[in-house]
Design a protein around this motif. Structure first.
Motif, short mmCIF file in Angstrom:
data_model
loop_
_atom_site.label_atom_id
_atom_site.label_comp_id
_atom_site.label_asym_id
_atom_site.label_seq_id
_atom_site.Cartn_x
_atom_site.Cartn_y
_atom_site.Cartn_z
N SER A 87 0.83 -1.21 0.00
CA SER A 87 0.00 0.00 0.00
C SER A 87 0.87 1.26 0.00
O SER A 87 0.65 2.19 0.77
CB SER A 87 -0.95 0.00 1.20
N GLY A 93 -6.41 10.48 -2.17
CA GLY A 93 -7.48 9.86 -1.40
C GLY A 93 -7.49 8.36 -1.62
O GLY A 93 -6.47 7.74 -1.88
N THR A 94 -8.68 7.78 -1.55
CA THR A 94 -8.83 6.33 -1.67
C THR A 94 -8.67 5.91 -3.13
O THR A 94 -9.23 6.52 -4.03
CB THR A 94 -10.20 5.90 -1.15
#
Length: 532
Positions: A152, A220-221
């Motif tokens: 990630s 962001g996501t």
């Protein structure tokens, strides 16, 4: 890498030159625990560090700018010098005698409120750094973002460049959006047998596996639709050692990135060239890295080549299903091989000739049809040219200002050779043009163009390297009118030439009686007008 000589001194003592060297402690301080590189002495207790413990480390530091790559087995860190802007690269030595913690100071009940007000807060975690804000789409020159799903982690796509006189590779250079360019640098291996297997710079998989490219910068996501997977084209095997030779070492990496305006990156593919490296310590390898950006959408920002006629040396405009681009031909690299994406732009009125050698990988699809298709694609470019602009100011919607390019392919049958394949090796581009308009300001326009391919029989067993040639010729078809000569004649009478009758009389040309009467009458009328 052996520890570099110390460039920073302790505030109360100097750095040790050996593990057995002792230190003289200043009066009132505990001996045997010197400070190194400006770190606080472990035995000293400061008002700002009353709680917790401090760890003493034995470090050797140099200026950060002197270190290009670290390969030391010890822990390293980069610290800033108080009051200065320079950074220090520090190597922490493995000294078990320094691995201890200070005993915390006991706090009395009367001191609890005072320390609680000073150090009490919701969390003891350090304040996270402010994340950079991204725009809604990539702009020219912006770094291309990549994402590692396993960790990630957000990072940048990088294009290694050379640094210094030796041209050693520096891997920290970010690749810029819409910046199509090629770079090259050199890598030196002190232990080839180990680097062949462990160095990611030699493994093709490290250039596309386990990460994706983001279509646009995202703050962001992340969603799956915003991730673009890198497609390897005929990826090679992983490098391996055999007979003191490192096989399948990556020598060239070529990224092809398709973009669509503000919608960002649409697809990414990567190609590789591999080689074998032999030798012991100090063996080197030169690597090449190329990024090429292209788009399928029509471009309305191409520079024009004059209005309305072409200018000598300006690029020609071609069209393919409505998308306009500049006509281009093959371009060779420094080693004579054909560049995968970089091509020469054809300039109006200038004859050109280029040659290079195209490398074809050995795959299961390497039959005659596959080889012919690859060679045609290399000669004509990524997009087949269908129409050529007659005038340099033509737009794709103006059908009358485009001429269809005549394409003449060669025969695909080989004569007297059962194991041969007729493949195109030469492309002749002939362009006919002319000048139109006024003699005082003629304009160059294209009449027609023809792509003519020449083929050569090629044995299917010898398809690893094929020499290709491209020739461009311009032919001027202008027919100039015959200019007038001599003095005006009677039959050249023009209605707008008021002084034509007087020219005839002064030049002694023969006339007729009816004409003379008219001339005298006209003179009398003019004389009467002037006398009044």
């Amino acid at each position: 890498m052996s520890p570099p000589p110390p460039l920073c001194q302790a505030r109360r003592s100097r750095l040790p030159t050996s593990s057995s060297e002792s230190f003289a402690a200043p009066p009132g301080e505990q001996p045997g625990w010197p400070e190194t590189c400006g770190l606080r002495r472990p035995g000293a207790v400061d008002a700002s560090r009353r709680t917790g413990g401090s760890r003493s480390v034995n470090q050797v530091c140099v200026e950060k700018s002197l270190v290009f790559r670290t390969n030391t087995p010890y822990h390293t860190d980069t610290i800033s010098v108080p009051g200065e802007h320079d950074l220090l690269f520090c190597v922490q030595l493995d000294d078990s005698k320094l691995n201890y913690f200070q005993q915390p100071q006991p706090i009395r009940e009367s001191d609890f409120l005072k320390f609680s007000e000073k150090y009490g807060r919701l969390s003891f975690l350090a304040v996270s750094q402010v994340q950079p804000s991204f725009s809604a789409f990539y702009r020219a020159g912006d770094p291309i973002l990549i994402y590692f799903d396993s960790s990630s982690t957000l990072s940048m796509l990088r294009q290694p460049v050379k640094m210094g006189v030796s041209g050693l590779c520096v891997d920290g250079n970010p690749a810029g959006f819409l910046e199509s360019k090629s770079t090259s640098c050199t890598r030196i291996f002190t232990n080839l047998s180990k680097s062949c297997i462990t160095d990611p710079a030699l493994d093709a998989a490290s250039y596309y596996r386990d990460f994706t490219v983001l279509k646009v910068p995202i703050d962001g996501t992340l969603v799956e639709s915003m991730k673009v997977k890198i497609i390897p084209v005929t990826p090679p095997r992983a490098p391996y050692m055999k007979d003191n030779t490192c096989n399948n070492a990556v020598s060239e990496v070529i990224y092809e990135i398709e973009f669509n305006g503000t919608r960002g990156i649409q697809s990414v593919s990567v190609r590789f060239k591999v080689t074998n490296i032999s030798g012991n310590s100090g063996v080197s390898l030169q690597q090449h890295f190329t990024l090429h950006f292209w788009t399928r959408t029509p471009s309305h920002t191409l520079p024009r080549s004059g209005n309305p006629g072409f200018i000598i040396g300006a690029p020609l405009l071609i069209a393919n299903t409505g998308a306009t681009q500049h006509m281009s031909i093959l371009r060779s690299e420094g080693d004579g091989s054909c560049s995968q994406f970089l091509r020469h732009t054809v300039q109006f009125g200038k004859n050109m000739r280029t040659g290079c050698k195209l490398s074809l990988p050995q795959t299961e699809e390497s039959n005659c049809s596959y080889i012919q298709m690859k060679l045609y694609e290399a000669l004509q470019g990524m997009n087949t040219a269908e129409d050529l602009a007659i005038t340099s100011s033509a737009y794709s919607t103006q059908v009358e200002e485009w001429a269809t390019i005549l394409i003449q392919n060669c025969s695909v049958q080989a004569m007297n050779c059962t194991s041969c394949c007729m493949v195109p090796v030469t492309l002749n581009i002939q362009i006919l043009w002319t000048k139109v308009g006024l003699l005082s300001n003629p304009q160059a326009q294209v009449l027609s163009a023809q792509y003519s391919y020449q083929c050569h029989p090629l044995k299917l067993l010898d398809v690893s390297l094929v020499p290709l040639t491209t020739v461009v010729t311009f032919a001027d078809m202008t027919e100039w009118p015959e200019p007038p000569h001599g003095q005006p004649k009677i039959q050249w009478k023009l209605p707008f030439d008021f002084f034509f009758p007087f020219k005839v009389v002064l030049n002694g040309e023969r006339s007729y009686r009816g004409d003379l009467a008219a001339y005298f009458l006209l003179i009398l009328i003019l004389s009467s007008i002037l006398c009044l």
